[in-house]
Design an enzyme around this catalytic site. Structure first.
Site, PDB file in Angstrom:
ATOM      1  N   LYS A 129       0.830  -1.216   0.000  1.00  0.00           N
ATOM      2  CA  LYS A 129       0.000   0.000   0.000  1.00  0.00           C
ATOM      3  C   LYS A 129       0.859   1.258   0.000  1.00  0.00           C
ATOM      4  CE  LYS A 129      -1.973  -1.130   3.876  1.00  0.00           C
ATOM      5  NZ  LYS A 129      -1.234  -2.382   4.151  1.00  0.00           N
ATOM      6  N   ARG A 135      -9.138   0.351   9.332  1.00  0.00           N
ATOM      7  CA  ARG A 135      -8.652  -0.993   9.645  1.00  0.00           C
ATOM      8  C   ARG A 135      -9.662  -1.801  10.447  1.00  0.00           C
ATOM      9  NH1 ARG A 135      -2.757   0.264   9.189  1.00  0.00           N
ATOM     10  NH2 ARG A 135      -1.514  -1.534   9.760  1.00  0.00           N
ATOM     11  N   ARG A 176      11.797  -5.517   4.429  1.00  0.00           N
ATOM     12  CA  ARG A 176      11.491  -4.100   4.157  1.00  0.00           C
ATOM     13  C   ARG A 176      12.514  -3.161   4.795  1.00  0.00           C
ATOM     14  NH1 ARG A 176       5.614  -1.957   5.415  1.00  0.00           N
ATOM     15  NH2 ARG A 176       6.071  -2.624   7.528  1.00  0.00           N
ATOM     16  N   ARG A 228      11.926  -0.768  10.338  1.00  0.00           N
ATOM     17  CA  ARG A 228      10.970  -0.278  11.335  1.00  0.00           C
ATOM     18  C   ARG A 228      11.059  -1.067  12.626  1.00  0.00           C
ATOM     19  NH1 ARG A 228       5.299   0.378   8.267  1.00  0.00           N
ATOM     20  NH2 ARG A 228       4.646  -0.665  10.173  1.00  0.00           N
ATOM     21  N   ARG A 284       0.808  -8.647  13.533  1.00  0.00           N
ATOM     22  CA  ARG A 284       0.125  -7.681  12.661  1.00  0.00           C
ATOM     23  C   ARG A 284      -0.679  -8.391  11.575  1.00  0.00           C
ATOM     24  NH1 ARG A 284       4.833  -4.537  12.045  1.00  0.00           N
ATOM     25  NH2 ARG A 284       4.559  -4.271   9.826  1.00  0.00           N
TER      26      ARG A 284
HETATM   27  P1  ADP Z   1       2.330  -1.859   3.217  1.00  0.00           P
HETATM   28  O1  ADP Z   1       2.368  -0.359   3.158  1.00  0.00           O
HETATM   29  O2  ADP Z   1       1.101  -2.433   2.560  1.00  0.00           O
HETATM   30  O3  ADP Z   1       2.565  -2.418   4.582  1.00  0.00           O
HETATM   31  P2  ADP Z   1       4.873  -1.668   1.789  1.00  0.00           P
HETATM   32  O4  ADP Z   1       4.520  -0.762   0.664  1.00  0.00           O
HETATM   33  O5  ADP Z   1       5.654  -1.119   2.924  1.00  0.00           O
HETATM   34  O6  ADP Z   1       3.539  -2.424   2.334  1.00  0.00           O
HETATM   35  O7  ADP Z   1       5.649  -2.914   1.154  1.00  0.00           O
HETATM   36  C1  ADP Z   1       6.204  -3.947   1.976  1.00  0.00           C
HETATM   37  C2  ADP Z   1       7.495  -4.458   1.364  1.00  0.00           C
HETATM   38  O8  ADP Z   1       7.220  -5.178   0.162  1.00  0.00           O
HETATM   39  C3  ADP Z   1       8.495  -3.377   0.983  1.00  0.00           C
HETATM   40  O9  ADP Z   1       9.774  -3.867   1.295  1.00  0.00           O
HETATM   41  C4  ADP Z   1       8.322  -3.208  -0.533  1.00  0.00           C
HETATM   42  O10 ADP Z   1       9.536  -2.823  -1.168  1.00  0.00           O
HETATM   43  C5  ADP Z   1       7.915  -4.629  -0.951  1.00  0.00           C
HETATM   44  N1  ADP Z   1       6.960  -4.645  -2.078  1.00  0.00           N
HETATM   45  C6  ADP Z   1       5.899  -3.828  -2.289  1.00  0.00           C
HETATM   46  N2  ADP Z   1       5.232  -4.185  -3.400  1.00  0.00           N
HETATM   47  C7  ADP Z   1       5.879  -5.271  -3.903  1.00  0.00           C
HETATM   48  C8  ADP Z   1       5.672  -6.114  -5.059  1.00  0.00           C
HETATM   49  N3  ADP Z   1       4.659  -5.897  -5.909  1.00  0.00           N
HETATM   50  N4  ADP Z   1       6.556  -7.123  -5.254  1.00  0.00           N
HETATM   51  C9  ADP Z   1       7.573  -7.344  -4.394  1.00  0.00           C
HETATM   52  N5  ADP Z   1       7.818  -6.598  -3.300  1.00  0.00           N
HETATM   53  C10 ADP Z   1       6.983  -5.573  -3.057  1.00  0.00           C
HETATM   54  P1  AMP Z   2       1.333   0.578   9.230  1.00  0.00           P
HETATM   55  O1  AMP Z   2       2.322   1.676   9.044  1.00  0.00           O
HETATM   56  O2  AMP Z   2       0.097   0.785   8.399  1.00  0.00           O
HETATM   57  O3  AMP Z   2       1.936  -0.797   9.002  1.00  0.00           O
HETATM   58  O4  AMP Z   2       0.864   0.636  10.757  1.00  0.00           O
HETATM   59  C1  AMP Z   2       1.776   0.428  11.822  1.00  0.00           C
HETATM   60  C2  AMP Z   2       1.013   0.313  13.139  1.00  0.00           C
HETATM   61  O5  AMP Z   2       0.337   1.552  13.413  1.00  0.00           O
HETATM   62  C3  AMP Z   2      -0.082  -0.749  13.204  1.00  0.00           C
HETATM   63  O6  AMP Z   2       0.430  -2.029  13.526  1.00  0.00           O
HETATM   64  C4  AMP Z   2      -0.988  -0.176  14.299  1.00  0.00           C
HETATM   65  O7  AMP Z   2      -0.438  -0.402  15.587  1.00  0.00           O
HETATM   66  C5  AMP Z   2      -0.922   1.313  14.028  1.00  0.00           C
HETATM   67  N1  AMP Z   2      -1.991   1.751  13.073  1.00  0.00           N
HETATM   68  C6  AMP Z   2      -1.804   2.263  11.831  1.00  0.00           C
HETATM   69  N2  AMP Z   2      -2.976   2.553  11.256  1.00  0.00           N
HETATM   70  C7  AMP Z   2      -3.942   2.206  12.149  1.00  0.00           C
HETATM   71  C8  AMP Z   2      -5.363   2.241  12.131  1.00  0.00           C
HETATM   72  N3  AMP Z   2      -6.059   2.678  11.067  1.00  0.00           N
HETATM   73  N4  AMP Z   2      -6.013   1.805  13.239  1.00  0.00           N
HETATM   74  C9  AMP Z   2      -5.353   1.370  14.321  1.00  0.00           C
HETATM   75  N5  AMP Z   2      -4.013   1.288  14.393  1.00  0.00           N
HETATM   76  C10 AMP Z   2      -3.305   1.693  13.317  1.00  0.00           C
END
Ligand code: ADP
Ligand code: AMP
Length: 219
Positions: free
Chosen positions: A16, A91, A130, A163, A174
């Site tokens: 995302k 969420r 990541r 992170r 998660r």
């Molecule tokens: P989210 O925001 O949904 O948690 P991220 O955008 O942070 O996910 O992506 C998670 C990890 O997966 C990152 O390391 C990113 O580089 C990798 N990633 C994202 N999209 C793809 C894809 N289509 N194929 C392979 N790796 C991906």
């Molecule tokens: P994310 O960056 O989306 O992976 O979120 C990291 C963490 O932030 C999650 O594991 C939750 O603890 C908190 N968080 C982010 N967005 C929300 C949401 N919409 N509702 C509740 N907790 C959230």
């Protein structure tokens, strides 16, 4: 043009954030990532940040009232008048109901919900590799999308970091929390005729094209 309120749906690691960062430039819409806002608060050691940390460290969700109040504040700002790309919000069903009500206050509604579908085991691989830029937030993956120089952002040369909540235990939690509390939103939005399913296990470019098409097609 009508405002576009796009909700990017998908598990933790679905891509995302990666996609929202690109789409916001193309669509000229702000990305609202609740996770990013919590992390910003954490960095600035605000009360909200301290509260959020207690949940984030465990992979649990921050309570709905806190999250919704924060989003209400954010979408009241003028840059959201033409629409928003929501990433990681809503969420829970309660958050989705609250978002509908908030947008209704502005005479708006959710336009489309692209659901980036990725299997659970792949989510874990994505999270495990990541790395994020300390400066611009751009995301890399050690295997799937590596930076040109290890540990350094291609875009601005800043340092990459993993992170704090990307420990294996928290990642698993998660993903479990996602399936228990967030996945029900897939049917919630499908029933409203807003869901657009996207195969999230394609290349980053292919997912991007599919997302753009889904958003362009939405009214
Ligand atoms: P989210 O925001 O949904 O948690 P991220 O955008 O942070 O996910 O992506 C998670 C990890 O997966 C990152 O390391 C990113 O580089 C990798 N990633 C994202 N999209 C793809 C894809 N289509 N194929 C392979 N790796 C991906
Ligand atoms: P994310 O960056 O989306 O992976 O979120 C990291 C963490 O932030 C999650 O594991 C939750 O603890 C908190 N968080 C982010 N967005 C929300 C949401 N919409 N509702 C509740 N907790 C959230």
């Amino acid at each position: 043009m009508d405002p576009k309120f796009v909700v990017l749906m998908g598990g933790p690691g679905a891509g995302k954030g990666t996609q929202a960062k690109r789409l916001q430039v193309e669509l000229q819409l702000p990305q609202i990532s609740t996770g990013d806002i919590f992390r910003e608060n954490l960095k600035n050691e605000t009360e909200l940040g301290k509260l959020a940390k207690t949940y984030m460290d465990k992979g649990e969700l921050v309570p709905d009232e806190v999250t919704v109040a924060m989003v209400r504040d954010r979408i009241s700002r003028p840059d959201c008048a033409n629409g928003v790309l929501f990433d990681g919000f809503p969420r829970t069903i309660a958050q989705a109901d609250a978002l509908g009500a908030l947008l209704a206050e502005f005479g708006a509604q959710v336009t489309v919900v692209p659901y980036i579908h990725v299997a659970g085991d792949v989510l874990l691989q994505r999270l495990a590799g990541r790395w994020t830029c300390t400066q611009c937030g751009h995301m890399y993956h050690i295997l799937f999308n590596p930076p040109q120089t290890p540990g350094v952002c291609d875009l601005d040369g800043a340092r990459l970091y993993q992170r704090e909540d990307d420990t294996e235990e928290t990642q698993r939690r998660r993903i479990d929390v996602y399936f228990a509390q967030t996945a029900p939103l897939i049917d919630y939005y499908r029933q409203k005729g807003l869901l657009a399913e996207i195969d999230g296990e394609q290349s980053i470019d292919a997912v991007y094209e599919a997302l753009k098409q889904a958003i362009d097609q939405a009214a």
